[in-house]
Design a protein around this motif. Sequence first.
Motif, short mmCIF file in Angstrom:
data_model
loop_
_atom_site.label_atom_id
_atom_site.label_comp_id
_atom_site.label_asym_id
_atom_site.label_seq_id
_atom_site.Cartn_x
_atom_site.Cartn_y
_atom_site.Cartn_z
N LYS A 53 -9.20 2.88 10.01
CA LYS A 53 -10.53 3.29 9.52
C LYS A 53 -10.43 4.27 8.36
CE LYS A 53 -12.52 2.76 14.15
NZ LYS A 53 -13.11 3.47 15.33
N ASN A 54 -9.28 4.95 8.27
CA ASN A 54 -9.08 5.96 7.22
C ASN A 54 -7.72 5.70 6.57
OD1 ASN A 54 -11.39 8.09 7.95
ND2 ASN A 54 -10.41 7.41 9.86
N PRO A 55 -7.64 4.64 5.78
CA PRO A 55 -6.32 4.21 5.27
C PRO A 55 -5.66 5.21 4.34
CG PRO A 55 -8.10 2.98 4.22
CD PRO A 55 -8.73 3.75 5.33
N VAL A 56 -4.33 5.23 4.44
CA VAL A 56 -3.49 6.01 3.52
C VAL A 56 -2.89 5.03 2.53
CG1 VAL A 56 -1.40 7.39 3.31
CG2 VAL A 56 -2.96 7.78 5.23
N THR A 57 -2.97 5.32 1.24
CA THR A 57 -2.43 4.41 0.22
C THR A 57 -1.65 5.19 -0.83
OG1 THR A 57 -4.49 4.55 -1.07
CG2 THR A 57 -4.31 2.74 0.51
N GLY A 58 -0.74 4.48 -1.48
CA GLY A 58 0.02 5.06 -2.57
C GLY A 58 0.91 6.22 -2.17
N ALA A 59 1.38 6.21 -0.94
CA ALA A 59 2.13 7.37 -0.43
C ALA A 59 3.55 7.00 -0.04
CB ALA A 59 1.41 7.96 0.78
N SER A 111 0.80 -1.23 0.00
CA SER A 111 0.00 0.00 0.00
C SER A 111 0.83 1.28 0.00
CB SER A 111 -0.93 0.00 1.21
OG SER A 111 -0.19 -0.29 2.40
N ASN A 112 2.04 1.23 0.63
CA ASN A 112 2.83 2.45 0.80
C ASN A 112 4.33 2.14 0.87
OD1 ASN A 112 0.66 4.57 1.38
ND2 ASN A 112 0.17 3.04 2.94
N THR A 113 5.13 3.19 0.71
CA THR A 113 6.57 3.11 0.97
C THR A 113 6.84 3.97 2.20
OG1 THR A 113 7.08 2.80 -1.37
CG2 THR A 113 8.86 3.55 0.07
N GLU A 141 6.52 3.35 15.85
CA GLU A 141 6.49 2.15 15.04
C GLU A 141 5.15 1.42 15.07
OE1 GLU A 141 8.20 1.03 19.09
OE2 GLU A 141 8.45 2.67 17.66
N HIS A 142 4.31 1.75 16.08
CA HIS A 142 3.00 1.10 16.18
C HIS A 142 2.11 1.40 14.96
CE1 HIS A 142 3.54 -0.62 20.06
NE2 HIS A 142 3.61 0.53 20.72
N VAL A 143 2.37 2.50 14.27
CA VAL A 143 1.51 2.86 13.13
C VAL A 143 1.76 1.96 11.93
CG1 VAL A 143 1.42 5.25 13.93
CG2 VAL A 143 3.03 4.61 12.12
N LEU A 144 2.89 1.26 11.89
CA LEU A 144 3.23 0.43 10.73
C LEU A 144 2.13 -0.55 10.38
CD1 LEU A 144 6.99 -0.58 11.00
CD2 LEU A 144 5.92 0.96 9.35
N GLU A 145 1.51 -1.11 11.39
CA GLU A 145 0.48 -2.12 11.19
C GLU A 145 -0.67 -1.60 10.32
OE1 GLU A 145 -2.86 -4.32 13.98
OE2 GLU A 145 -0.96 -3.71 14.90
N ALA A 146 -0.90 -0.30 10.33
CA ALA A 146 -2.03 0.27 9.60
C ALA A 146 -1.63 0.92 8.28
CB ALA A 146 -2.76 1.30 10.48
N LEU A 147 -0.38 0.78 7.89
CA LEU A 147 0.08 1.45 6.66
C LEU A 147 0.27 0.47 5.50
CD1 LEU A 147 2.73 3.87 8.21
CD2 LEU A 147 0.36 4.37 7.56
#
Length: 437
Positions: A412-418, A318-320, A431-437
Amino acid sequence: MQTGFFYLSFMEIAELYKIYLKHPLIVTDTRKLLPDSLFFALKGEKFNGNKFAKQAMENNVAYAIIDEAEYKTDDRTILVDNTLECLQQLAAYHRSQLSVPVIGITGSNGKTTTKELIYEVLSHKFKTYATKGNMNNHIGVPLSILEIKPEHEIAIIEMGANHPGEIQNLCSISQPDYGIITNVGKAHLEGFGSFENVIKAKTELYRDVEQRNGMVFINNNNNTLKLNAQNLKQFTYGTNSSADIYVTFLQANPYVKLYWENKKIIIQSQLIGKYNFENILSAIAIGEYFNVDSELIKKAIEEYYPKNARSEFIHKESNTIILDAYNANPTSMMAALENFNLMQSVHKVVMLGDMLELGKYEESEHEKILEFLVANDYKKVFLVGSIFSSVNMFSRFLTFKNSIALREYLKKNPVTGALILVKGSRGTQMEHVLEAL
């Protein structure tokens, strides 16, 4: 040595050292006990290692070193005035018995990455010891020194500090023959009191090496370090031909690429960010000084890959993501953002956690970060922590209490292609945010 319970004042450190030589494994955590080791019962704000001395003895440690008589168990218990000071004295004594040259390293940013790069380079020629992880404080340094064996040919000891005088104390234990300061920045301002005090504290390493008639490795581009090392023996590195090691920065999009002018060699690293350029330079310089073959230096640097949330470049479906969440201060945060500015992407997202331990400077330094984001027209910014929340100008950016709250929002509000930069102080655990990226 007779059995019983001893205060260090009645027992020469040399006698304890004889015990250490027979049992050269040191443990301070009963969850990691090893048979035939020495258990040092250290104390902290929330724990008292003396209470675990009996458990340690039951798990077949050779001796337990304690500083509270009520916790004595049997004649394998050694009672001293202060277990931490005893550990430090033992380490200093061990260091004095070794002929192994020691390189001391400190700095506000990049010291762990630099240490690991130097280790990789020197290991291609020498049996090298280096501080594990970031065991760079008043406990970690003596434990590291006590891991150095006579068969080691060189050692690299990392030293950290958040108050004046701490580097000097660590130097008295590690007794470095060589010193390198990666840089001085706005880190731990709460403990140091001012940036000027940061400079004084870090350069305690220079003063110690000077007293030992040792030598320092100096970044020729850093005027602050040059000014404080004027009277020292030195080996220099930098981006001009006057330096002993002369290197040209080529690019960092995303990985640092450089040209080693002295050797006519291109080095393509796996480290992102121009801020890692000087870390690589220092490893080249130390490798060259210790006569490591230039091709082996190139190989070591090109094969090194960062870990533990230090400038990791992560590709997901989904992201880099640039995960640089091991720690942060105003200097490293701004460097990361300036580098992020240079990277090519049509969709950039910034996720920043509070910069901690800044004391009276915390609001102004966080405001400077927000001003940079506004000036560079960043639209998608997520901020984590109470400090960023309190200074979030005009509520321009989304703020969250902690990284877990941000993670749940992103689910709930995914970020993609970023292309996403994730950075913050260790306490924010970004680092906890990694799971949602």
